[in-house]
Motif scaffolding. Sequence first.
Motif, short mmCIF file in Angstrom:
data_model
loop_
_atom_site.label_atom_id
_atom_site.label_comp_id
_atom_site.label_asym_id
_atom_site.label_seq_id
_atom_site.Cartn_x
_atom_site.Cartn_y
_atom_site.Cartn_z
N GLU A 1 0.83 -1.21 0.00
CA GLU A 1 0.00 0.00 0.00
C GLU A 1 0.87 1.26 0.00
O GLU A 1 0.53 2.25 -0.64
N TYR A 2 1.99 1.19 0.71
CA TYR A 2 2.89 2.35 0.76
C TYR A 2 3.51 2.60 -0.62
O TYR A 2 3.62 3.75 -1.06
N ILE A 3 3.91 1.53 -1.30
CA ILE A 3 4.50 1.67 -2.64
C ILE A 3 3.49 2.33 -3.59
O ILE A 3 3.84 3.23 -4.37
N ALA A 4 2.24 1.88 -3.51
CA ALA A 4 1.20 2.44 -4.39
C ALA A 4 0.96 3.92 -4.12
O ALA A 4 0.70 4.70 -5.05
N ALA A 5 1.07 4.33 -2.86
CA ALA A 5 0.79 5.71 -2.48
C ALA A 5 2.01 6.62 -2.57
O ALA A 5 1.86 7.84 -2.65
N HIS A 6 3.21 6.04 -2.52
CA HIS A 6 4.44 6.84 -2.52
C HIS A 6 5.44 6.23 -3.52
O HIS A 6 6.52 5.79 -3.15
N GLU A 7 5.06 6.24 -4.79
CA GLU A 7 5.85 5.54 -5.80
C GLU A 7 7.26 6.09 -5.94
O GLU A 7 8.23 5.33 -6.04
N ASN A 8 7.41 7.42 -5.91
CA ASN A 8 8.75 8.01 -6.07
C ASN A 8 9.68 7.60 -4.94
O ASN A 8 10.85 7.28 -5.16
N GLU A 9 9.17 7.63 -3.70
CA GLU A 9 9.99 7.22 -2.57
C GLU A 9 10.32 5.74 -2.64
O GLU A 9 11.44 5.32 -2.33
N ALA A 10 9.34 4.94 -3.08
CA ALA A 10 9.58 3.50 -3.22
C ALA A 10 10.68 3.23 -4.25
O ALA A 10 11.53 2.35 -4.05
N ARG A 11 10.68 3.99 -5.33
CA ARG A 11 11.72 3.83 -6.34
C ARG A 11 13.10 4.19 -5.77
O ARG A 11 14.11 3.56 -6.08
N ALA A 12 13.13 5.23 -4.93
CA ALA A 12 14.39 5.63 -4.31
C ALA A 12 14.90 4.54 -3.37
O ALA A 12 16.10 4.27 -3.31
N ILE A 13 14.00 3.90 -2.65
CA ILE A 13 14.38 2.79 -1.77
C ILE A 13 14.94 1.64 -2.59
O ILE A 13 15.95 1.03 -2.24
N ALA A 14 14.29 1.34 -3.70
CA ALA A 14 14.77 0.28 -4.59
C ALA A 14 16.17 0.59 -5.09
O ALA A 14 17.04 -0.28 -5.15
N ALA A 15 16.41 1.85 -5.45
CA ALA A 15 17.73 2.25 -5.94
C ALA A 15 18.79 2.02 -4.88
O ALA A 15 19.88 1.52 -5.17
N ARG A 16 18.48 2.37 -3.63
CA ARG A 16 19.46 2.20 -2.54
C ARG A 16 19.73 0.72 -2.29
O ARG A 16 20.88 0.30 -2.14
N ARG A 17 18.67 -0.08 -2.21
CA ARG A 17 18.84 -1.48 -1.85
C ARG A 17 19.43 -2.31 -2.99
O ARG A 17 20.15 -3.28 -2.75
N LEU A 18 19.12 -1.96 -4.23
CA LEU A 18 19.60 -2.72 -5.36
C LEU A 18 20.87 -2.14 -5.95
O LEU A 18 21.49 -2.75 -6.83
N GLY A 19 21.25 -0.95 -5.49
CA GLY A 19 22.54 -0.39 -5.86
C GLY A 19 22.63 0.20 -7.25
O GLY A 19 23.61 -0.04 -7.96
N PHE A 20 21.62 0.97 -7.66
CA PHE A 20 21.74 1.64 -8.94
C PHE A 20 21.25 3.08 -8.84
O PHE A 20 20.65 3.49 -7.85
N ASP A 21 21.49 3.85 -9.89
CA ASP A 21 21.20 5.26 -9.92
C ASP A 21 19.70 5.52 -9.84
O ASP A 21 18.90 4.78 -10.40
N GLU A 22 19.33 6.62 -9.16
CA GLU A 22 17.90 6.95 -9.04
C GLU A 22 17.28 7.30 -10.38
O GLU A 22 16.06 7.17 -10.56
N ASN A 23 18.09 7.76 -11.34
CA ASN A 23 17.56 8.02 -12.68
C ASN A 23 17.08 6.72 -13.33
O ASN A 23 16.08 6.71 -14.05
N VAL A 24 17.79 5.63 -13.06
CA VAL A 24 17.37 4.32 -13.54
C VAL A 24 16.09 3.90 -12.82
O VAL A 24 15.17 3.35 -13.42
#
Length: 327
Positions: free
Chosen positions: A258-281
């Motif tokens: 539910e948090y991912i659906a409501a806060h997609e940009n922040e969720a993408r930033a978390i994915a970038a940190r945990r998976l180790g790639f650029d936030e532009n990706v």
Amino acid sequence: MAGLALTGLKRWTIAAIVILAIAAAVWIIGSSPSTSAARPETVRMGYQHIVSALPLFVAEEKGFFKEEGIEIEEFKFDNSNLPVEAMATGRLDAIVTNSLVPALAAEAASPGNVKIFAVIRLTTERPFDAVVVKNNSSIKALGDLAGKRVGVYPGTTAMRFLQQHLKNNGVSIERMQFVQLTPANQLGALESESVDAAYVFEPIIAIAKSKGYRQVDTVFAKVFDKNPVSVSLASSRFAKEKPNTASKVIRALKKAQEYIAAHENEARAIAARRLGFDENVAREFALNYPANLAQGDAERINNFASFLYEMGELKQRVNTNGMLYTQ
């Protein structure tokens, strides 16, 4: 008088000792590691280095597991077979996202060991897989893959689905080579031209596009619509012996969904940190992650199991009705 004073002193001494003993006992009991307040229950959870593990990352960063009074011990795997094997041997309690195929194979071999509690429903509008090539490649369409070397995700599922998609579109696979590559090695193999194309999952698709690579086609959803190939799993033993803890895990992951659906940009930033790639990706990849079971999933999963048997991915038919975890 002295005897009376001594007797009174003894009484006070005994009383003091009793009070101190009681206080010590209360302190020991209160600080015991067996209390739930002092030590959250640990849940052993498997995951792979892919975007669909995002609910795990979000639930940890936003404190949803802590809210439920549980602590996650993470175990990272490079393919989908190993987590199911670890669960079957009692080394994992849950898997945040995994290919359904090994779970079905495990069910066929030894029924009743794994439970499905969430599923991804892949569509052509939001795929998480793609065949990619270098920008200067002569491969422009699916038919151009005939006779080529293609890197695929480890295991048999990705390869068989790609082969089925090629067959469905009249492309011969007889002279093709399918090379199993972990995600960390897929684009390197493509860059060095040890493979001509790579069949990859997110976030590798987004990374490839950021490097100028081209997408040729998607596979999973074109072979089977609303494809339930990726699921969340719980050990049947864990669900049976610790149903309250299993429910807490599912609730925490649902909060994350539910948090991912409501806060997609922040969720993408978390994915970038945990998976180790650029936030532009991270802004570019398709967000596909498991959602709790809903109406229609039971029939779809059972039909998918039949399809896998007919495709040759499963050696025997599997009735999946007993695999669904309903709280």
